[in-house]
Design an enzyme around this catalytic site. Structure first.
Site, mmCIF file in Angstrom:
data_model
loop_
_atom_site.group_PDB
_atom_site.id
_atom_site.type_symbol
_atom_site.label_atom_id
_atom_site.label_comp_id
_atom_site.label_asym_id
_atom_site.label_seq_id
_atom_site.Cartn_x
_atom_site.Cartn_y
_atom_site.Cartn_z
ATOM 1 N N GLU A 86 0.889 -1.168 0.000
ATOM 2 C CA GLU A 86 0.000 0.000 0.000
ATOM 3 C C GLU A 86 0.923 1.214 0.000
ATOM 4 O O GLU A 86 1.602 1.463 0.995
ATOM 5 C CB GLU A 86 -0.858 0.033 1.262
ATOM 6 C CG GLU A 86 -1.718 -1.194 1.484
ATOM 7 C CD GLU A 86 -2.905 -1.275 0.558
ATOM 8 O OE1 GLU A 86 -3.330 -0.214 0.073
ATOM 9 O OE2 GLU A 86 -3.375 -2.386 0.297
ATOM 10 N N CYS A 121 -3.403 8.120 3.703
ATOM 11 C CA CYS A 121 -3.158 7.535 2.384
ATOM 12 C C CYS A 121 -4.309 7.827 1.436
ATOM 13 O O CYS A 121 -4.125 7.889 0.231
ATOM 14 C CB CYS A 121 -2.949 6.038 2.520
ATOM 15 S SG CYS A 121 -4.225 5.234 3.495
#
Ligand code: NAP
Length: 619
Positions: free
Chosen positions: A256, A295
């Site tokens: 990620e 994020c």
């Protein structure tokens, strides 16, 4: 008081020499002291593969789900200390909630999914069984079993609790021990959470280890049954992917990484539309929660050129009202970034973006702060840029400012906007504020291949939406391309990532014995007692009942329809009349003239039995 940040390895807290001191983001004082021990990575991994795995697999999926449930409850009762530490990371109380309660909620969600949907034991039959032979003596299916290794989990600094627990929960449920490596900057919070978990005594020994500080040559000791999950920058991800030991052993890596997420105002939403202000709220929230260190935070805002000025003005006005300062204060909306260094990185990216764009409102410079004794170095004001002319090659699609920064990008045509969003080369999430369903379908078609998640914000969803920035346990988190190509959460998919899928071939009897599910063609146990009359614990896979022959009449069908609410096969006039009279309704039944050959309990797929009599009567 200064906390010691220690590793928890091999069932004990590791002492050693002093490592770096860690600082409060807002005031700059030392809040924690890293303690670095001499560790033997091979031993740490062996402990997980041995003690950890034994303890986890001594029970099955449902029992581990129950442990997760108990752990979630325990952490919920002891979370206040975590909130205290969370303030040091620069997080306000609301930011801390996303991290801490979000993490605990994820544990609870996996506990529920495991209890409701996973079978007893440690083998998950995936099905379906397919016949592979003419006479029915050879068949095949798929089964999932826990990988015989360690799940190494390397986390970013921004969500020390959620980031850890959202990786740990599915690994634990699957039966894989975890070795967690938190980002150094906020490791004191992750370590405090691990200390609570250890003190709870709820988990088997070795199920969770913590390694603080540098990983040394840990990765060089990973083996083919291990796996690596990483959250962090694309640069670190690239170096991990190229690690020779991982390549040689074929260790799966889930990444990620950076993501230039977008928010799109659809061309059917103008400044007077009720969704317009809701869109503004969504963008402001995503820019300011966790000071933009998420994020999923919105980095690019796509707006029809005709609405550019209106949106720019409203966003700038709202951002100007955001109060910065001491995250411990109730009147503060946004705290500092995690460190002065992070703030410096963000300022330098703002400067590069500003070379080709305009700054709207705040400048990213030293903002006015609420609170005493603050060190301004880590504070960055919400910063909105405008790129009036922007093509897919522009730097706004490449440069990530991991802070409260976003750029406005006007478009003339929806397909141009789709191309601009996709120029981010793969994102975690994009929000589209859209009014008309046909416009929504167009956006989804164009954006979906480049995204892990699309959030459609229309008038109906607006009140109840969980928001652009919230990864949910039930839905996939992760995006293609630049976002790392990884996949976390997504319900039981995340558990399945920790399990090995094996195709299983053999006779029906062997498949039934291995999977614990009835397989057509396997021997059955004929009994006089109807299986429905047995107590649950008395039922055995293969229990069967052969009844006398009986013709299924139209009356049976009508009766079944009345009972189940499914009238799809009741075609006669009398049936239709019966339908209208019926008050009962069950969405579950789909056919009243073809009863299933075997009833299978989803909760315990191991407990299935064929009702052979029904089948024979019906044929
Ligand atoms: P980072 O520097 O890549 O660090 C991430 C983690 O990797 C930290 O735990 C770090 O440990 C560790 N690490 C660094 N070098 C390593 C190496 N050679 N071997 C093993 N581990 C290593 O990223 P960051 O600055 O903490 O995080 C910010 C970035 O993460 C942003 O760019 C953001 O986009 C991205 N991010 C993405 C997501 C997502 O879900 N997609 C979520 C959050 C953040 P140390 O701290 O000890 O160096």
């Amino acid at each position: 008081m200064v906390d010691s940040v220690q590793s928890f390895l091999g069932g004990r807290w590791i002492s050693g020499r002093d490592g770096p001191a860690l600082h409060d983001a807002a005031h700059g004082q030392v809040v924690a002291q890293m303690v670095l021990g001499d560790i033997d990575p091979a031993q740490v991994l062996a402990y997980a593969r041995g003690q950890g795995r034994r303890g986890l697999l001594a029970v099955g999926f449902p029992e581990r789900a129950a442990m997760l449930r108990a752990l979630a409850r325990y952490l919920g009762e002891h979370k206040e200390g975590l909130y205290r530490l969370s303030l040091h990371t620069g997080a306000t109380r609301a930011d801390g909630q996303i991290d801490i309660d979000g993490g605990i909620g994820t544990l609870a969600a996996y506990a529920s999914m495991g209890a409701a949907e996973l079978p007893a034991g440690n083998l998950w039959p995936e099905g379906p069984v397919v016949s592979l032979s003419r006479k029915g003596g050879f068949a095949g299916t798929h089964v999932l079993t826990p990988r015989a290794g360690v799940a190494v989990q390397i986390n970013a600094f921004n969500f020390p609790v959620w980031g850890m627990l959202e990786k740990f929960a599915p690994a634990f449920l699957a039966g894989m021990p975890s070795l967690v490596k938190p980002a150094t900057q906020t490791s004191y919070l992750a370590a405090a959470c691990v200390r609570l978990i250890v003190d709870s005594g709820l988990l088997p020994d070795g199920a969770l280890q913590l390694l603080v500080g540098p990983v040394g040559d840990l990765l060089g000791h990973l083996q083919s049954q291990d796996m690596l999950a990483f959250t962090g920058s694309a640069d670190t991800a690239a170096s991990l992917r190229a690690h020779p030991a991982l390549l040689a052993a074929g260790v799966p890596i889930n990444v990620e990484a950076d993501s230039l997420n977008a928010a799109v105002l659809s061309d059917d939403i103008g400044p007077d539309h009720p969704l317009f202000d809701r869109f503004v709220t969504e963008v402001v929230r995503e820019m300011t929660v966790k000071a933009g260190q998420k994020c999923t935070a919105i980095r690019r805002i796509l707006v029809p050129r005709c609405s550019l000025d209106a949106l720019g003005e409203r966003l700038a006005a709202r951002l100007a009202q955001v109060r910065l300062g001491d995250p411990a204060r109730d009147d503060v909306d946004m705290g500092p970034l995690v460190s002065a260094r992070q703030a410096q990185d963000v300022r330098s990216v703002i400067a590069r973006l500003a070379e080709t764009g305009e700054l709207l409102g705040a400048t990213g410079g030293p903002p006015a702060l609420c609170g005493d004794d603050l060190d301004p170095a880590a504070f960055v004001a919400p910063t909105l840029l405008l790129a009036r002319e922007c093509d897919p090659g522009a730097r706004v699609h490449v440069l990530e400012a991991f802070g409260p920064v976003a750029s406005l990008l006007p478009y003339d045509d929806p397909d141009e906007a789709i191309a601009l969003v996709n120029a981010g080369q793969g994102s975690l999430v994009t929000t589209v504020a859209v009014g008309r369903p046909d416009r929504a379908a167009h956006w989804v078609q164009g954006l979906a291949p480049w995204h892990g998640r699309l959030h459609l914000l229309d008038a109906t969803a607006a009140d109840e939406s969980t928001g652009h920035g919230s990864p949910l346990p039930a839905l996939k988190h992760g995006g293609p391309g630049r976002a790392g190509g990884g996949e976390e959460l997504g319900g039981l998919r995340a558990v399945a990532h920790h399990l090995q899928r094996t195709a299983l071939q053999g006779s029906p009897a062997m498949l039934m014995a291995a999977t614990g599910e009835y397989v057509r063609g396997a021997p059955v146990t004929e009994q006089a007692v109807h299986p429905f009359r047995k107590h649950y614990d008395e039922l055995q896979v293969g229990d069967s009942l052969l009844t006398h022959r009986r013709t299924v009449s139209e009356a049976d069908i009508v009766n079944f329809g009345c009972l189940s609410g499914d009238f799809s096969t009741c075609t006669s006039t009398s049936s239709r009349r019966a339908n209208r009279r019926s008050a009962s309704a069950s969405p579950m039944a789909t056919s009243c003239c073809r009863p299933p050959r075997a009833f299978s309990c989803r909760r315990r797929p191991g407990r299935c039995w064929p009702i052979t009599g029904w089948t024979r009567c019906a044929s």
